[in-house]
Design a protein around this motif. Structure first.
Motif, PDB file in Angstrom:
ATOM      1  N   LYS A 195       0.834  -1.209   0.000  1.00 47.62           N
ATOM      2  CA  LYS A 195       0.000   0.000   0.000  1.00 47.62           C
ATOM      3  C   LYS A 195       0.869   1.259   0.000  1.00 47.62           C
ATOM      4  N   ASP A 196       2.010   1.206   0.722  1.00 49.87           N
ATOM      5  CA  ASP A 196       2.946   2.345   0.720  1.00 49.87           C
ATOM      6  C   ASP A 196       3.470   2.606  -0.687  1.00 49.87           C
ATOM      7  N   ILE A 197       3.870   1.540  -1.360  1.00 51.59           N
ATOM      8  CA  ILE A 197       4.417   1.686  -2.715  1.00 51.59           C
ATOM      9  C   ILE A 197       3.358   2.220  -3.665  1.00 51.59           C
ATOM     10  N   LYS A 198       2.155   1.680  -3.543  1.00 53.42           N
ATOM     11  CA  LYS A 198       1.076   2.136  -4.424  1.00 53.42           C
ATOM     12  C   LYS A 198       0.783   3.619  -4.214  1.00 53.42           C
ATOM     13  N   ASP A 199       0.779   4.060  -2.960  1.00 51.70           N
ATOM     14  CA  ASP A 199       0.515   5.465  -2.656  1.00 51.70           C
ATOM     15  C   ASP A 199       1.579   6.375  -3.281  1.00 51.70           C
ATOM     16  N   ILE A 200       2.847   5.978  -3.149  1.00 54.69           N
ATOM     17  CA  ILE A 200       3.933   6.791  -3.731  1.00 54.69           C
ATOM     18  C   ILE A 200       3.846   6.799  -5.248  1.00 54.69           C
ATOM     19  N   CYS A 201       3.543   5.616  -5.830  1.00 56.61           N
ATOM     20  CA  CYS A 201       3.410   5.545  -7.295  1.00 56.61           C
ATOM     21  C   CYS A 201       2.325   6.510  -7.793  1.00 56.61           C
ATOM     22  N   ASN A 202       1.171   6.503  -7.130  1.00 62.59           N
ATOM     23  CA  ASN A 202       0.068   7.367  -7.547  1.00 62.59           C
ATOM     24  C   ASN A 202       0.430   8.855  -7.411  1.00 62.59           C
TER      25      ASN A 202
END
Length: 471
Positions: free
Chosen positions: A448-455
């Protein structure tokens, strides 16, 4: 710089099998400890459960097969008795077939001693001849032959092997006697025995049917085809076949309890009522079962934690879901706490990640890669995003990487994220830099952390250069 930051396919639930197997290997100490504890608990629990209630049973009673039969009532008891009786008869016939001399003779080529005797008397030739065709006379002759043969064959066996025919008129009569013998019989001895027995029988029956004598006309040893032997054997086999059919019909109609009683009668098996059996505390079979069951449970729990925890399993895991570049890896030794020592054998880690366990060396390599990517487009600032609850070794690595980048003339900003608890990185922080690098903590960082940064990187049009993995 024009970067495609990620595929952002974060909804898939996958498992890195290779990483999972290595995780199992790293945790071998914890697995062994868990299996020991679980097996001991399993042995104790099964011991208690298996022995529970023994004190409530009544007195122990042994029932013989006959007592078990007496416990049945009515038609059920009759059917069991009938099936058991037929089984005994079949067993007796089987024994007869196996041992009786008459059953060993080949009816198409029978070894025989055939004798012809003429009867001399004053009168009553028909009455005298009839005496020798009776079963009593046959048994008398068989007894004499058996005695003469020193009991080699019993009277019952010899009576089956003797065929007597008579021919009588008013003034003459004769007796034809055929004695069937196995191939290994001593025919000369049999001939002498027949002569003695017939002579003795003539003397004995003179008292009851009138004075007479038997004179030997001929006595030969012959090989003949005998309907007499064939009929005897056929009668036995036919009776056995009939009994088998009747027993099958009867036994098939028995209920479960009746069949148990029948089998116990056949095998002579006693049963114990209210028998108390004590399960021993230690059993090798239950120990193995406990070890297998414990390992399956541990495996299931670990798999559930991996799939439901949402953590980054490996660089290939994040790359597969988000398409993030791998900028470096480092797996330094953790603090030697009991938990770390049990769940992560560092000897296994060093063998697996050879060359990626030195913080100084690996941070220098990652710093060189990041600097090269930025300088390619004349950029000089980067944001290092790490987990808010990063482990001490991750923080140490972050400091080392920051120093490497600073020494190369880059401007480094640090930010923390914990999406699960609502801690995120602001857009102003991301937009103030030329690129973003994530420091993925194997224990704390989530998908979820990675997805948030990607977005956010896509939204702010800031390139996500990749990730450095620390575990």
């Amino acid at each position: 710089m024009d970067y495609k930051n990620s595929t952002r396919d974060g909804e898939r639930v996958i498992i890195d099998i290779k990483e999972f197997l290595w995780k199992l290997l790293e945790q071998w100490k914890a697995i062994v400890l868990f299996l020991i504890i679980f097996s001991l608990v399993f042995l104790l629990a099964t011991y208690v459960l298996d022995n529970r209630g023994n004190e409530d049973v009544g007195p122990e009673t042994v029932l013989t097969p006959e007592q078990q039969l007496d416990g049945l009532k009515g038609l059920g008891k009759t059917k069991v008795q009938s099936a058991y009786r037929m089984t005994k008869e079949i067993n007796e016939l089987n024994e007869y077939v196996a041992k009786a001399p008459i059953m060993q003779i080949n009816p198409k080529n029978a070894n025989t001693v055939v004798s012809l005797w003429s009867i001399e008397a004053e009168s009553n030739y028909g009455k005298i001849a009839d005496v020798y065709t009776s079963e009593a006379a046959k048994y008398e002759l068989a007894a004499g032959i058996s005695e003469a043969l020193d009991g080699k064959y019993s009277v019952a066996e010899l009576s089956d092997m003797i065929e007597i025919k008579t021919n009588a008129a008013e003034d003459f009569a004769n007796v034809s006697m055929t004695v069937y013998l196995p191939d290994n019989a001593d025919t000369e001895q049999v001939k002498d025995a027949v002569s003695s027995a017939v002579s003795a029988a003539g003397v004995k029956y003179s008292a009851s049917v009138g004075t007479h004598s038997l004179n030997l006309v001929s006595m030969d040893v012959r090989k003949i085809a005998s309907d007499y032997v064939a009929d005897k054997q056929l009668s036995v086999y036919s009776g056995m076949y009939t009994l088998h059919g009747q027993r099958k019909f009867t036994s098939d109609s028995l209920t479960g309890d009746q069949k148990t009683t029948y089998n116990n009668l056949v095998n002579g098996t006693d049963i114990v009522i209210n028998q108390v059996t004590h399960t021993p505390l230690f059993s090798f079979k239950r120990l193995v079962l406990g070890l297998i069951l414990g390992f399956v449970i541990y495996l299931a729990v670990l798999l559930w934690r991996v799939l439901s925890g949402g953590k980054v399993q490996s660089p290939s895991h994040a790359a597969d879901i988000f398409g993030i570049n791998n900028l470096g890896e480092c797996y330094p030794e953790k603090e030697k706490t009991p938990a770390n020592m049990a769940f992560c054998d560092y000897g296994v880690v060093k063998r697996r990640h050879k060359g990626c366990t030195d913080v100084s060396k690996n941070s220098a390599e990652a710093g060189e890669t990041i600097a090269a990517v930025l300088r390619k487009d004349d950029k000089n600032s980067v944001v290092l995003v790490s987990s808010l609850n990063a482990e001490a070794y991750t923080k140490a690595y972050t400091e080392a990487l920051k120093k490497e980048l600073t020494d190369k003339g880059l401007t480094v900003t640090e930010a923390s994220i914990d999406s699960k608890n609502g801690a995120s990185v602001g857009e102003d922080v991301l937009m103030s830099s030329d690129g973003v690098v994530m420091l993925v903590d194997k224990k704390e960082s989530s998908l979820k952390d990675i997805k948030d940064i990607c977005n956010k990187c896509d939204y702010c049009r800031v390139p996500l250069l990749g990730a450095v993995y620390v575990g």
